[in-house]
Design an enzyme around this catalytic site. Structure first.
Site, PDB file in Angstrom:
ATOM      1  N   LYS A  74       0.844  -1.198   0.000  1.00 36.04           N
ATOM      2  CA  LYS A  74       0.000   0.000   0.000  1.00 36.04           C
ATOM      3  C   LYS A  74       0.877   1.245   0.000  1.00 36.04           C
ATOM      4  O   LYS A  74       2.092   1.171   0.192  1.00 36.04           O
ATOM      5  CB  LYS A  74      -0.918  -0.002   1.223  1.00 36.04           C
ATOM      6  CG  LYS A  74      -0.189   0.070   2.552  1.00 36.04           C
ATOM      7  CD  LYS A  74      -1.155   0.028   3.715  1.00 36.04           C
ATOM      8  CE  LYS A  74      -0.411   0.075   5.056  1.00 36.04           C
ATOM      9  NZ  LYS A  74      -1.326   0.105   6.205  1.00 36.04           N
ATOM     10  N   TYR A 303      15.057  30.875   3.680  1.00 35.58           N
ATOM     11  CA  TYR A 303      13.920  31.595   4.243  1.00 35.58           C
ATOM     12  C   TYR A 303      14.090  31.797   5.749  1.00 35.58           C
ATOM     13  O   TYR A 303      14.478  30.879   6.476  1.00 35.58           O
ATOM     14  CB  TYR A 303      12.630  30.822   4.000  1.00 35.58           C
ATOM     15  CG  TYR A 303      12.124  30.879   2.575  1.00 35.58           C
ATOM     16  CD1 TYR A 303      11.985  32.078   1.902  1.00 35.58           C
ATOM     17  CD2 TYR A 303      11.785  29.704   1.913  1.00 35.58           C
ATOM     18  CE1 TYR A 303      11.516  32.121   0.598  1.00 35.58           C
ATOM     19  CE2 TYR A 303      11.306  29.725   0.607  1.00 35.58           C
ATOM     20  CZ  TYR A 303      11.189  30.933  -0.041  1.00 35.58           C
ATOM     21  OH  TYR A 303      10.731  30.964  -1.329  1.00 35.58           O
TER      22      TYR A 303
END
Length: 419
Positions: A74, A303
């Site tokens: 999955k 940043y």
């Protein structure tokens, strides 16, 4: 032959109800060799060692024998690529595959996979016909879905009964019916001639904590349900409970089948279990330097300008960021990369598409910047030289688990399959 990609699956008789695009295991494609899935201009990639997957599955299969092994693929094979991981696991001895979504099962069918695929969570009622058409085996725990599935099988004109696995909630309280509800639902399933109660299962909450007695209590609850069903004449042929952790910590719960997820990919299910088996990590995350510059002491990076250079340094840009699964705060918690076989700190805030690495002043022996230029390989996860950075290391720094690290590496990052 190499593994078939979804668009290349060939026509052959498939399982009941599957569109005629499946290849039987007897014609299983050879996945040996290396190949890369698209994005040829991206100087960042994940390498997946399929031989490592085969090694891990073979190791686990031998450990749990005579029980069978389900490889859980999955979430795009925990970030490794579901189709490639599925084929490698099947080649190494897995007899079942596990997925979470109908769509994940359909993707495997479209890629030519023709072995039993278990839907680990009961899908919506509206998906009942899709389950039938794809030849998937659903986990069930509600009468409403059971009735819908029986009707969908009848409407499809199914010749053979549709297999289902009944999920009992023995204490995790996520999905599944209570023990008393299971004793009511199992006979209800048997009344539908369109259905076959093939399996009975539960899931453990703390199997990754070897000394926690709760797993034993869950086993006892599950055993009580199984024995009461047997008293009623109901004996599903496949009983299963163990995940990767329980394979190691609860051998009494191996039953007929085990469901291995994270261990398939070479990662221990918990730090307490690390080293119990010689697993081989299959996933590496790599990139190439895209920019190099020299900066003076006092300059601040990225940043927020939170990372300040104490000394003149060489700083390189690596074109991979949080949109690719490198957590934004990894640099803040001491995250490092490997360049030239040496650890170097991630410098400042990781941005969406890029991160910075501080190579230091480079004014002595062992100059970290020597030989580093645009195109130099950077290892974020995996081995370079004598050092290695693991998903478990990221997880420990970030206060999470390796599962999240691997699953976070999304499809913006091309996969290169080796072996």
């Amino acid at each position: 032959m190499r593994m078939l990609l979804p668009s290349e699956a060939t026509e052959s008789p498939g399982v009941r109800g599957v569109p005629e695009k499946t290849v039987a295991l007897r014609g299983l494609p050879d996945t040996s060799g290396s190949f890369t899935l698209s994005k040829p201009w991206r100087p960042a990639w994940a390498e997946v060692d399929l031989n490592a997957v085969r090694h891990n599955v073979g190791l686990l299969a031998r450990l749990v024998s005579p029980a069978g092994l389900m490889a859980v693929v999955k979430a795009d094979g925990y970030g490794h690529g579901s189709v490639a991981a599925a084929y490698a696991a099947l080649e190494a001895g897995a007899t079942w595959l596990g997925v979470a979504l109908v769509e994940e099962g359909v993707e495997l069918r479209d890629a030519g996979v023709d072995v039993p695929i278990l839907l680990l969570s009961q899908p919506p009622v509206e998906a009942a016909r899709a389950v039938i058409d794809a030849g998937l085996t659903p986990v069930v725990h509600s009468r409403r879905f059971v009735d819908a599935l029986a009707k969908a099988a009848a409407d499809a004109g199914a010749v053979d009964p549709q297999p289902v696995h009944l999920k009992v909630d023995t204490g995790m309280h996520r999905i599944g019916c209570s023990p008393s509800e299971a004793l009511d639902l199992a006979p209800a399933i048997r009344k539908h001639r369109e259905l076959h109660l093939q399996g009975l299962l539960t899931h453990f909450a703390v199997a990754d904590e070897p000394d926690n007695p709760y797993t034993g209590r869950q086993v006892a609850t599950f055993e009580a349900v199984r024995k009461e069903l047997a008293r009623l004449g109901i004996r599903p042929p496949l009983v299963h409970a163990a995940n990767s952790a329980a394979v190691l910590t609860a051998p009494e719960a191996h039953y007929d089948l085990v469901r291995c997820g994270i261990a398939v990919y070479g990662i221990a299910p918990a730090s307490a279990l690390d080293g119990r088996l010689p697993l081989k990590p299959a996933l590496s995350l790599k990139a190439r330097v895209s920019y190099v510059r020299r900066l003076v002491a006092g300059e601040r990076l990225s940043y927020g300008l939170r990372y300040e250079l104490d000394v003149p340094s060489t700083v390189v840009t690596v074109p991979v960021g949080y949109a690719d699964g490198v957590p934004r705060r990894l640099g803040e918690v001491g995250g490092e990369v490997l360049i030239g076989g040496r650890r170097r700190p991630i410098a400042g805030t990781i941005t969406m598409d890029q991160l910075l690495v501080d190579l230091g002043p480079g004014d002595g022996a062992g100059d970290a910047a020597a030989g580093v230029d645009v195109g130099t390989e950077v290892v974020l996860l995996g081995r370079q030289g004598h050092d290695v950075i693991t998903a478990a290391e990221w997880a420990e720094r970030l206060g999470t688990i390796p599962y999240e690290v691997c699953c976070g590496i999304g499809d913006r990052v091309p996969r290169r399959y080796l072996g």
